[in-house]
Enzyme design. Structure first.
Site, PDB file in Angstrom:
ATOM      1  N   GLY A  14     -95.075  -8.664  46.573  1.00 19.32           N
ATOM      2  CA  GLY A  14     -94.254  -8.229  47.692  1.00 19.32           C
ATOM      3  C   GLY A  14     -92.839  -8.008  47.201  1.00 19.32           C
ATOM      4  CG  PHE A  48    -102.275  -3.986  46.017  1.00 18.84           C
ATOM      5  CD1 PHE A  48    -102.414  -2.702  46.511  1.00 18.84           C
ATOM      6  CD2 PHE A  48    -102.388  -4.186  44.648  1.00 18.84           C
ATOM      7  CE1 PHE A  48    -102.674  -1.630  45.669  1.00 18.84           C
ATOM      8  CE2 PHE A  48    -102.639  -3.124  43.788  1.00 18.84           C
ATOM      9  CZ  PHE A  48    -102.778  -1.843  44.303  1.00 18.84           C
ATOM     10  N   GLY A  75     -83.191   3.991  31.413  1.00 22.44           N
ATOM     11  CA  GLY A  75     -82.117   3.185  31.956  1.00 22.44           C
ATOM     12  C   GLY A  75     -81.804   3.472  33.412  1.00 22.44           C
ATOM     13  N   GLY A 128     -88.837  -2.944  38.562  1.00 23.08           N
ATOM     14  CA  GLY A 128     -87.757  -2.500  39.433  1.00 23.08           C
ATOM     15  C   GLY A 128     -87.208  -3.631  40.283  1.00 23.08           C
ATOM     16  CG  ASP A 129     -89.699  -5.563  42.976  1.00 26.46           C
ATOM     17  OD1 ASP A 129     -89.172  -4.593  43.556  1.00 26.46           O
ATOM     18  OD2 ASP A 129     -90.913  -5.853  43.080  1.00 26.46           O
TER      19      ASP A 129
END
Length: 327
Positions: A48, A102, A228, A256-257
Site C-alpha cells: 500500500g 493485490f 534520477g 518510488g515510495d
C-alpha cells in the site's frame, strides 16, 4: 514537522506457477475460460502506497501519521508499523470489509494474472482530516497518495480549507480520473509527484501543458527511474538529481515510495531540496536491494557511504546530523 500520509494500505499475495499460462489456453475456447493453476510458491507482503511511505519515514526517525481504511484483519500489520515508528491511530477499521489485497500469479515466462480488491479502502472517504488534526495537533504537510478517489478529493479540499500545505501524488489513480478530477487534486499542491509516464498522462487528462500545470503547483517532482529525478518550478531552472547506481537490483517494487519517504524526511529537516532529493534517491536505492516494499533497513554508515559516493561531501554535511539516530 508533522507529516500525515493518506492513501492505500494493502497486502500483496504473490504466487508462482511453474508452467506457462499460454500452454493452458485453447484458441477455440477463449470465450469460456475456466482454469485453476496449482502454484508452488506464495509470498505475502505488506504494501500500500501510504503504508510504504510511512514505513520509510518511520525508519528515518520521523513519526508520520498514517491515514487510510483497513479491515479487522489489519491488527498484525498495525503492530508492525507501530514498531517502525508509524502513528496508526487515525487508520479507520471497517466492520464489514477486508483490508485491500493485490493477488498476482506469475508463470515461468513472467506473464502475470492479477486482481486488486479495494475492500475497506472504499471507506477512506469517511475519514475526516479535521478530526485527525484535533487528535495529533497541527500538521505541517499532508501527503495525499493513491486511495479511494473520493477520499483523495475530500482530503485535498480539507487541506485547502484548513490552510495545510499538501503534496499531491495521484499516480496509479490517474487512469480512473477525468480532467476536472485530476485538476482538483493537484491545484495548489506544494509538491506534485509523478513518474515520467504519469507526467504525460496528467497533461493528457487535464488538457494542460507542462508549464500550465507548473503554474498550479509549487514544485513538480518527476522520477525517471535509473535516470534520477527532476524538480521543476515556475521561474527557476530545472534541478536534475541523478539516481544512485545499484548493480544487481533485486526488486523494483516500492522504489518510488522509498524516494518519497526520503525526500519528505529531508523537507521535514529543512535541508535544501536538492539534498532532500538526494536522500530520496539513496533510500530508493536501498529499497532496490531487497524483495518487498517494507523489508529493507536503513543503516547510517551504508546510507552515508552511498550519499558520499553519489553526491559528495556537501550532501553528507547537510544530512549527517539528521541520520545520527540510525544504527
Amino acid at each position: 514537522m508533522g507529516i500525515a500520509v493518506t492513501g492505500s494500505i494493502a497486502t500483496d499475495h504473490l504466487m508462482t506457477f511453474p508452467g506457462r499460462f499460454t500452454d493452458q489456453l485453447l484458441a477455440d475456447r477463449l470465450d469460456r475460460v475456466s482454469l485453476s493453476f496449482l502454484v508452488d510458491q506464495l509470498e505475502i507482503r505488506r504494501g500500500g502506497v501510504a503504508a510504504n511511505i510511512s514505513f520509510g519515514l518511520g525508519l528515518l526517525g520521523l513519526r508520520p501519521v498514517l491515514i487510510g481504511a483497513v479491515g479487522s484483519d489489519f491488527e498484525p500489520y498495525r503492530v508492525w508499523l507501530k514498531q517502525h515508528g508509524v502513528d496508526t491511530d487515525s487508520v479507520r477499521v471497517s466492520t464489514e470489509l477486508h483490508t485491500a489485497r493485490f493477488l498476482c500469479t506469475k508463470d515461468r515466462a513472467q506473464n502475470q494474472i492479477a486482481t486488486f480488491y479495494a475492500g475497506a479502502m472504499a471507506e477512506a472517504r469517511e475519514i475526516d482530516l479535521g478530526s485527525v488534526i484535533r487528535r495529533t495537533g497541527r500538521l505541517s504537510l499532508v501527503m495525499i497518495s493513491p486511495d479511494d478517489p473520493e477520499a483523495m478529493t475530500r482530503h485535498t479540499r480539507a487541506c485547502r480549507k484548513l490552510g495545510i500545505p499538501f503534496a499531491a501524488d495521484p499516480s496509479q489513480q490517474l487512469a480512473r480520473l477525468d480532467g476536472p478530477e485530476a485538476l482538483e487534486l493537484i491545484s495548489g499542491a506544494r509538491w506534485l509527484f509523478t513518474n515520467e509516464y504519469e507526467a504525460a498522462l496528467l497533461q493528457e487528462r487535464t488538457g494542460l501543458t507542462q508549464q500550465q500545470i507548473l503554474n498550479k503547483v509549487g514544485c513538480w517532482v518527476t522520477t525517471h527511474g535509473a535516470q534520477g529525478v527532476r524538480l521543476e518550478r515556475t521561474g527557476h531552472d530545472p534541478l536534475a538529481v541523478p539516481a544512485v547506481e545499484v548493480p544487481g537490483a533485486v526488486d523494483p517494487t516500492g522504489v518510488g515510495d522509498g524516494f518519497r519517504a526520503g525526500f519528505l524526511a529531508g523537507l521535514a529537516w529543512g535541508v535544501p531540496e536538492q539534498h532532500a532529493a538526494q536522500l530520496g534517491c539513496a533510500v530508493a536505492a536501498t529499497v532496490l536491494d531487497y524483495v518487498g516494499t517494507q523489508e529493507y533497513r536503513l543503516y547510517r554508515d551504508s546510507l552515508v557511504s552511498r550519499l558520499r559516493m553519489s553526491y559528495g561531501p556537501e550532501c553528507v554535511a547537510h544530512l549527517t546530523a539528521h541520520l545520527r539516530e540510525l544504527t
